[in-house]
Motif scaffolding. Structure first.
Motif, PDB file in Angstrom:
ATOM      1  N   VAL A   7       0.828  -1.199   0.000  1.00  0.00           N
ATOM      2  CA  VAL A   7       0.000   0.000   0.000  1.00  0.00           C
ATOM      3  C   VAL A   7       0.870   1.259   0.000  1.00  0.00           C
ATOM      4  O   VAL A   7       0.592   2.225  -0.722  1.00  0.00           O
ATOM      5  CB  VAL A   7      -0.982   0.004   1.193  1.00  0.00           C
ATOM      6  N   GLY A   8       1.940   1.241   0.778  1.00  0.00           N
ATOM      7  CA  GLY A   8       2.879   2.368   0.802  1.00  0.00           C
ATOM      8  C   GLY A   8       3.505   2.602  -0.572  1.00  0.00           C
ATOM      9  O   GLY A   8       3.623   3.739  -1.032  1.00  0.00           O
ATOM     10  N   GLY A   9       3.899   1.506  -1.217  1.00  0.00           N
ATOM     11  CA  GLY A   9       4.448   1.631  -2.573  1.00  0.00           C
ATOM     12  C   GLY A   9       3.422   2.190  -3.536  1.00  0.00           C
ATOM     13  O   GLY A   9       3.730   3.024  -4.389  1.00  0.00           O
ATOM     14  N   GLY A  10       2.172   1.739  -3.395  1.00  0.00           N
ATOM     15  CA  GLY A  10       1.101   2.259  -4.240  1.00  0.00           C
ATOM     16  C   GLY A  10       0.871   3.743  -4.020  1.00  0.00           C
ATOM     17  O   GLY A  10       0.656   4.499  -4.964  1.00  0.00           O
ATOM     18  N   LEU A  11       0.936   4.185  -2.764  1.00  0.00           N
ATOM     19  CA  LEU A  11       0.763   5.605  -2.458  1.00  0.00           C
ATOM     20  C   LEU A  11       1.899   6.450  -3.031  1.00  0.00           C
ATOM     21  O   LEU A  11       1.665   7.527  -3.581  1.00  0.00           O
ATOM     22  CB  LEU A  11       0.657   5.817  -0.947  1.00  0.00           C
ATOM     23  N   VAL A  12       3.133   5.950  -2.893  1.00  0.00           N
ATOM     24  CA  VAL A  12       4.281   6.678  -3.451  1.00  0.00           C
ATOM     25  C   VAL A  12       4.138   6.790  -4.966  1.00  0.00           C
ATOM     26  O   VAL A  12       4.353   7.860  -5.543  1.00  0.00           O
ATOM     27  CB  VAL A  12       5.609   5.984  -3.066  1.00  0.00           C
ATOM     28  N   LEU A  13       3.762   5.700  -5.622  1.00  0.00           N
ATOM     29  CA  LEU A  13       3.566   5.736  -7.072  1.00  0.00           C
ATOM     30  C   LEU A  13       2.427   6.684  -7.458  1.00  0.00           C
ATOM     31  O   LEU A  13       2.513   7.388  -8.462  1.00  0.00           O
ATOM     32  CB  LEU A  13       3.301   4.337  -7.612  1.00  0.00           C
ATOM     33  N   GLY A  14       1.371   6.713  -6.663  1.00  0.00           N
ATOM     34  CA  GLY A  14       0.270   7.632  -6.920  1.00  0.00           C
ATOM     35  C   GLY A  14       0.699   9.082  -6.802  1.00  0.00           C
ATOM     36  O   GLY A  14       0.304   9.928  -7.604  1.00  0.00           O
ATOM     37  N   ILE A  15       1.513   9.387  -5.811  1.00  0.00           N
ATOM     38  CA  ILE A  15       2.022  10.751  -5.640  1.00  0.00           C
ATOM     39  C   ILE A  15       2.941  11.126  -6.792  1.00  0.00           C
ATOM     40  O   ILE A  15       2.859  12.231  -7.341  1.00  0.00           O
ATOM     41  CB  ILE A  15       2.737  10.896  -4.280  1.00  0.00           C
ATOM     42  N   LEU A  16       3.807  10.195  -7.204  1.00  0.00           N
ATOM     43  CA  LEU A  16       4.686  10.469  -8.342  1.00  0.00           C
ATOM     44  C   LEU A  16       3.895  10.658  -9.631  1.00  0.00           C
ATOM     45  O   LEU A  16       4.281  11.433 -10.502  1.00  0.00           O
ATOM     46  CB  LEU A  16       5.717   9.347  -8.494  1.00  0.00           C
ATOM     47  N   GLU A  17       2.766   9.970  -9.744  1.00  0.00           N
ATOM     48  CA  GLU A  17       1.904  10.143 -10.918  1.00  0.00           C
ATOM     49  C   GLU A  17       1.379  11.564 -10.994  1.00  0.00           C
ATOM     50  O   GLU A  17       1.241  12.131 -12.082  1.00  0.00           O
ATOM     51  CB  GLU A  17       0.740   9.151 -10.884  1.00  0.00           C
ATOM     52  N   MET A  18       1.094  12.156  -9.846  1.00  0.00           N
ATOM     53  CA  MET A  18       0.620  13.543  -9.833  1.00  0.00           C
ATOM     54  C   MET A  18       1.661  14.494 -10.395  1.00  0.00           C
ATOM     55  O   MET A  18       1.310  15.539 -10.934  1.00  0.00           O
ATOM     56  CB  MET A  18       0.247  13.964  -8.417  1.00  0.00           C
ATOM     57  N   LEU A  23      -0.168   8.884 -16.642  1.00  0.00           N
ATOM     58  CA  LEU A  23      -1.048   7.736 -16.433  1.00  0.00           C
ATOM     59  C   LEU A  23      -0.312   6.409 -16.575  1.00  0.00           C
ATOM     60  O   LEU A  23      -0.880   5.419 -17.007  1.00  0.00           O
ATOM     61  CB  LEU A  23      -2.251   7.775 -17.386  1.00  0.00           C
ATOM     62  N   VAL A  24       0.963   6.401 -16.207  1.00  0.00           N
ATOM     63  CA  VAL A  24       1.739   5.157 -16.210  1.00  0.00           C
ATOM     64  C   VAL A  24       1.961   4.703 -14.773  1.00  0.00           C
ATOM     65  O   VAL A  24       1.669   3.551 -14.428  1.00  0.00           O
ATOM     66  CB  VAL A  24       3.089   5.332 -16.935  1.00  0.00           C
ATOM     67  N   LEU A  25       2.458   5.604 -13.944  1.00  0.00           N
ATOM     68  CA  LEU A  25       2.766   5.227 -12.563  1.00  0.00           C
ATOM     69  C   LEU A  25       1.507   4.848 -11.790  1.00  0.00           C
ATOM     70  O   LEU A  25       1.561   4.019 -10.889  1.00  0.00           O
ATOM     71  CB  LEU A  25       3.514   6.358 -11.857  1.00  0.00           C
ATOM     72  N   ILE A  26       0.370   5.424 -12.154  1.00  0.00           N
ATOM     73  CA  ILE A  26      -0.874   5.069 -11.467  1.00  0.00           C
ATOM     74  C   ILE A  26      -1.263   3.620 -11.777  1.00  0.00           C
ATOM     75  O   ILE A  26      -1.887   2.945 -10.962  1.00  0.00           O
ATOM     76  CB  ILE A  26      -2.004   6.071 -11.801  1.00  0.00           C
ATOM     77  N   MET A  27      -0.876   3.144 -12.961  1.00  0.00           N
ATOM     78  CA  MET A  27      -1.141   1.742 -13.305  1.00  0.00           C
ATOM     79  C   MET A  27      -0.271   0.814 -12.461  1.00  0.00           C
ATOM     80  O   MET A  27      -0.710  -0.246 -12.030  1.00  0.00           O
ATOM     81  CB  MET A  27      -0.902   1.499 -14.799  1.00  0.00           C
ATOM     82  N   PHE A  28       0.974   1.241 -12.215  1.00  0.00           N
ATOM     83  CA  PHE A  28       1.833   0.460 -11.321  1.00  0.00           C
ATOM     84  C   PHE A  28       1.312   0.521  -9.884  1.00  0.00           C
ATOM     85  O   PHE A  28       1.433  -0.451  -9.138  1.00  0.00           O
ATOM     86  CB  PHE A  28       3.278   0.961 -11.390  1.00  0.00           C
ATOM     87  N   ALA A  29       0.727   1.651  -9.502  1.00  0.00           N
ATOM     88  CA  ALA A  29       0.115   1.759  -8.176  1.00  0.00           C
ATOM     89  C   ALA A  29      -1.038   0.762  -8.058  1.00  0.00           C
ATOM     90  O   ALA A  29      -1.212   0.125  -7.010  1.00  0.00           O
ATOM     91  CB  ALA A  29      -0.375   3.175  -7.924  1.00  0.00           C
ATOM     92  N   GLY A  30      -1.827   0.613  -9.124  1.00  0.00           N
ATOM     93  CA  GLY A  30      -2.899  -0.387  -9.126  1.00  0.00           C
ATOM     94  C   GLY A  30      -2.340  -1.789  -8.978  1.00  0.00           C
ATOM     95  O   GLY A  30      -2.918  -2.633  -8.279  1.00  0.00           O
TER      96      GLY A  30
END
Length: 156
Positions: A7-18, A23-30
């Protein structure tokens, strides 16, 4: 406790997506969230990684194109990088022909060639028709007739 890493990794990837808005890093967050779900179901680490990877690839290949298509239909996305230079004016720095030359474009000197194979002398005003690798493909700007418009009385 291991699910927190996912979940932490997903959150970091979501923040980096911002920051990237690709719309690539958010897919890795998923994918990371799918890895957390696999952990919650008691899957071993190898299966968690496999689930995260497969989920990210499926999201990249299916959801991302759909999102981009709908986003471009709603919002005018500005071009960036080399694509943003197409249509911009430039000035020939050294003679440009069908294979070689240089132009000053957006404050930088670019290698250039003409779109039609003609020759353009130094100082000519051109327009960028496309970017081919690191080379600007240019066409001459139409010559303006007359001089600059006068806004005041003529000098005596």
């Amino acid at each position: 406790m291991g699910w927190l890493w996912w979940v932490g990794g997903g959150l970091v990837l979501g923040i980096l997506e911002m920051l990237s808005l690709d719309l690539v890093l958010i897919m890795f967050a998923g994918g990371a969230l799918a890895g957390a779900a696999a952990y919650a179901l008691g899957a071993p680490l190898a299966v968690q990684i496999l689930v995260a990877g497969i989920t990210a690839v499926v999201l990249l290949l299916t959801l991302r194109p759909w999102l981009l298509r709908h986003l471009k239909g709603r919002v005018d996305l500005p071009e960036t990088n080399a694509a943003a230079l197409v249509g911009r004016p430039a000035v020939v720095v050294s003679t440009v022909d069908g294979t070689t030359g240089r132009v000053k474009l957006a404050g930088e000197v670019w290698s250039a060639r003409t779109a039609d194979g003609g020759t353009l002398p130094a100082g000519a005003a051109v327009s960028v028709t496309r970017i081919d690798g690191a080379t600007a493909v240019v066409s001459p700007l139409p010559a303006t007739t007359g001089g600059p418009a006068s806004t005041g009385p003529a000098p005596a």
